[in-house]
Write a protein that holds these residues in place. Structure first.
Motif: not given
Length: 822
Positions: A763-767, A783-794, A807-816
């Motif tokens: 649910y958290i990642v789907s947001a 990635f196995g965890s939310i931490e690894n997803i958030v820390n991943a490069s674009e 999608s990759a760009k949105k996740i990367y930019e939103t996390a930062r």
């Protein structure tokens, strides 16, 4: 000062523009001749010297067109684009602003861009506010680039669907456009994008003026009036080849009709096919339907039969479903007759084999299955197996005409028109084998085994044809509108066409810059002869209709009305409570007024779209209704569904007919399941009535599908009657999704009494914007965890199979993204 300009002076903007242009012409009169040729050129501060030939009728039309919204009807080759250039120069000099010129296809848009960039000089004024330079907008131009290019460009050339989508998405407005040019404006009927854009322009433009242009508006007076109403036309300017001011520029065009004899084998095939028709027509007659004989089976007669069948279906007549299937058989057989008479043995053979394959397939329609079991059909199919080469002499005659022309005039350009892609491909292969350097010119979409040409390839092909790289172009209808190919000395109609619009467009491909010859190949005793006669009659009717329209306009007879912009009852008025007893749509949306405009709380200035439409939905009436509602919208390519509302809701919209077609012919359940897996709140909207009578289906089969979708997959199902009602419903969903809680803050979470840890992570990642449940599972699995997803490069996110670049760009930019309180 030219007489045309002296006679065209009036008060207001148009008059001022005429005076400025005329004065400038007088000042520069000594400089408007081309060396010793005697040709005069237009002189104007914004038109390059010596670039545009001075024709009095073009100047007269252009001056008149600056006074009010104008429809210009000129035969192909007499310079509609030159008139547009003149009006553009006048308009820019008089009131500045931006110019938007639209045409239906990219090759035509590209052609206009080249002409204007060669001949038009941009004004120095307003460059900071209006921009400078020329821009090309098509579906291939990235969205973000279009938004910036609109700001920085003065003259924009575009296909209409792109402009419509951008306006609806709020990327820019038409308020600063001082001239809207609509090329091939006979398309401005029904739901074509021109209609929406013209309405929007007349509502929002600060100083609007429309110039509509066509060579062939059609023969039906009501259609001509529809075009005028859609484009708010007040003036009609028309010329024919008989007008005195036009005659000096008309080049001789000789039309020759070539009789072709139907060979015995194809004559026998036609007899068999007509027997099949007679049997089925007789069957419909026995069921009580009014039907013609096989020899008089026109499209109008077929439509009449279909109306009778649909009426019986609505009355729940059980025999009507069988009649509908028989009607489908008749359509297929009639098409086969047309192929036999006008296209040839190879095309007919391929089509009959295709029908046979459909009939043998378990997923084939009942009409195809029944037809391929008919003994007459099976016998005919066996006969076609003995045909070893093309039997109809049209291929040979075409080669004879082409080769003779090229032998006598090696630098000739020749265009051959054929209705069907298969014919174009087969004819091209035939001519190339016989030593003729020919290329095909077809549309973008790939159909059956014939791969379409991309817009880039279309432009490249036209350029090579224009430059003489090859001499023979074989085209479908995509080549009929707007092609400006110098020295096209010969046009060949492979078959007659009943449409006066298409016939005129085809004929206009020759005689533009010199004399030309038109050959029409007619199979004797067939629909070729009928279509030739129909086309002639309709061309005469069109000329009469245009004159009548001009007279109506000249007498002030036009009363142009602008369609109302309210929400969805379909009659231009606001909805006043059609949804389950609600008092008004505003009560549910909290911000869409009854006149279709945004009100307090509607987030009219909110840059975040409340509804995202799939970019393939741009031509939908639903999208237009949503735009009129004032709700903020955007366009994206959605992997699942047709509309996305917030991060939770995905909506699949299907008409009643599409629902049953997909259920029978495609994987409806699989399609809806994939959407349901990707959304927290999946929704299916079924639009239209008579869901259970669309096809000859057992009603329980439809009910079973609905149960599987609703109960089995947890998809909410809604029924609407019209596209406008669908838009109303989407507005309700969007505004409820955007509503605030009692504490004043919108809850970002969908509450559920219990979630497992796995569900919580998903649910958290789907947001994350544009992620959804499916991609959340993919990312967590990788990635196995939310931490690894958030820390991943674009780059790491993009490398995950199933995660796109956006999608990759949105996740990367939103996390930062840094949080800022407001």
């Amino acid at each position: 000062m030219s007489e045309a300009m002296q006679d065209s002076r009036h008060n207001g903007d148009g008059g001022n523009m005429a005076e400025k242009t005329a004065d400038n012409t007088a000042e520069n009169k000594a400089d408007n001749r081309d060396d010793n040729s005697g040709v005069k050129y237009v002189t104007h501060p914004l038109i390059r010297p010596g670039s545009l030939e001075e024709r009095k009728y073009q100047i007269a039309i252009a001056v008149h067109a600056t006074e009010d919204n104008t429809l210009v009807v000129l035969p192909t080759g007499l310079g509609k684009t030159a008139v547009a250039l003149l009006v553009t120069a006048m308009r820019l000099r008089a009131c500045g602003g931006k110019i938007l010129m639209m045409a239906p296809t990219k090759p035509l848009v590209d052609q206009h861009l080249k002409m204007f960039s060669d001949k038009l000089i941009e004004p120095d004024t307003d460059r900071e506010t209006m921009g400078s330079g020329f821009a090309l907008f098509t579906g291939e131009t990235p969205t973000d680039e279009r938004k910036e290019m609109w700001k920085s460009s003065r003259v924009i050339f575009a296909t209409p669907q792109v402009i419509k989508n951008d306006i609806i998405a709020g990327r820019y407005s038409l308020k600063d456009v001082s001239l809207l040019i609509v090329d091939e404006c006979h398309r401005a009927v029904g739901n074509y994008a021109y209609v929406f854009i013209a309405e929007e322009y007349m509502k929002t433009g600060k100083n609007p003026l429309i110039l509509a242009m066509t060579a062939s508006p059609g023969s039906k007076e009501e259609k001509l009036m529809d075009v005028c109403y859609a484009l708010s036309v007040k003036i009609v300017e028309t010329r024919t080849e008989e007008n005195a001011d036009v005659k000096p520029y008309i080049h001789e065009r000789e039309i020759k009709y070539v009789d072709i004899t139907l060979p015995p084998e194809l004559e026998h095939a036609v007899i068999v096919l007509k027997k099949l028709l007679e049997m089925r027509l007789k069957g419909l007659g026995e069921l009580g339907y009014i039907v013609p004989s096989a020899d008089k089976l026109t499209m109008a007669a077929l439509n009449s039969i279909n109306v009778q069948i649909q009426r019986k279906i609505a009355e729940r007549n059980t025999d009507a479903f069988l009649a509908a299937s028989v009607h489908a058989e008749i359509m297929k057989i009639r098409h086969a007759v047309t192929l036999a008479e006008s296209q040839g043995s190879e095309i007919l053979k391929a089509y009959l084999n295709k029908l046979s394959a459909e009939g043998m397939s378990p997923s084939g329609t009942k009409a195809s299955q029944r037809l391929c079991r008919d003994e007459l059909f099976v016998s005919l199919l066996k006969d076609t197996d003995t045909w070893e080469y093309e039997l109809l002499p049209k291929f040979e005659k075409t080669f004879e005409l082409v080769s003779t022309q090229l032998e006598e005039y090696p630098e000739s350009r020749i265009i051959i028109f054929a209705n069907f892609r298969d014919t174009v491909t087969a004819l091209c292969d035939y001519l190339v084998k016989r030593g003729v350097d020919a290329r095909k010119f077809i549309g973008q979409a790939s159909k059956d085994s014939v791969k379409g040409l991309t817009q880039k390839k279309q432009i490249e092909t036209l350029g090579e044809f224009r430059d003489g790289v090859f001499k023979v172009l074989i085209a479908t209808s995509v080549g009929e509108e707007g092609l400006d190919v110098p020295s096209t000395d010969m046009v060949i109609f492979y078959e007659s066409v009943p449409s006066e619009v298409r016939s005129i467009q085809r004929k206009g491909r020759t005689g533009r810059h010199g004399s030309g010859t038109i050959y029409v190949l007619i199979t004797k005793g067939t629909t070729d002869e009928t279509f030739t006669h129909v086309s002639r009659v309709r061309e005469k009717a069109m000329t009469k209709g245009i004159r009548s329209l001009s007279a109506t306009a000249a007498s002030g007879g036009f009363i142009v009305t602008t369609p109302m912009s309210g929400l969805g009852t379909g009659n231009g008025t606001a909805n006043s409570g059609q949804h389950g007893g609600q008092s008004s749509i505003t009560a549910f949306t909290g911000g869409i007024a009854e006149n279709g405009t945004a009100v307090a709380g509607a987030h009219a200035d909110n840059p975040v779209p409340l509804v995202i439409a799939d970019d393939r939905e741009g031509s939908s009436k639903v999208v237009e209704a949503l735009h009129r509602s004032g709700i903020s919208m955007g366009f994206e390519r959605l992997e699942f569904g047709d509309y996305a509302i917030g991060d939770r809701i995905l909506v699949e919209r299907k008409t009643a007919r599409d629902f049953t077609d997909t259920l029978v012919e495609r994987d409806l359940i699989g399609q809806i399941k994939r959407m349901a897996d990707a959304a927290i709140k999946p929704v299916l909207i079924i639009e239209g009535e008579d869901l259970y009578t669309q096809r000859n289906l057992n009603p329980n089969a439809v009910r079973g599908a609905l149960c599987a979708i609703s109960i089995g997959m947890g998809v909410s199902i809604f029924r609407t009657k019209t596209p406008e009602e669908t838009a109303d419903l989407l507005c309700v969903m969007a505004k409820r999704e955007d509503n605030t809680t009692e504490g004043g803050l919108k809850s970002p979470h969908f509450h559920k009494t219990y979630r497992s840890k796995r569900e919580q992570l998903e649910y958290i990642v789907s947001a994350f914007p544009g992620t959804g449940l499916k991609n959340a599972r993919i990312l967590l699995g990788h990635f196995g965890s939310i931490e690894n997803i958030v820390n991943a490069s674009e780059e790491e996110l993009r490398a995950v199979n199933g995660i796109g670049e956006v999608s990759a760009k949105k996740i990367y930019e939103t996390a930062r993204e840094r949080y800022t309180e407001f």
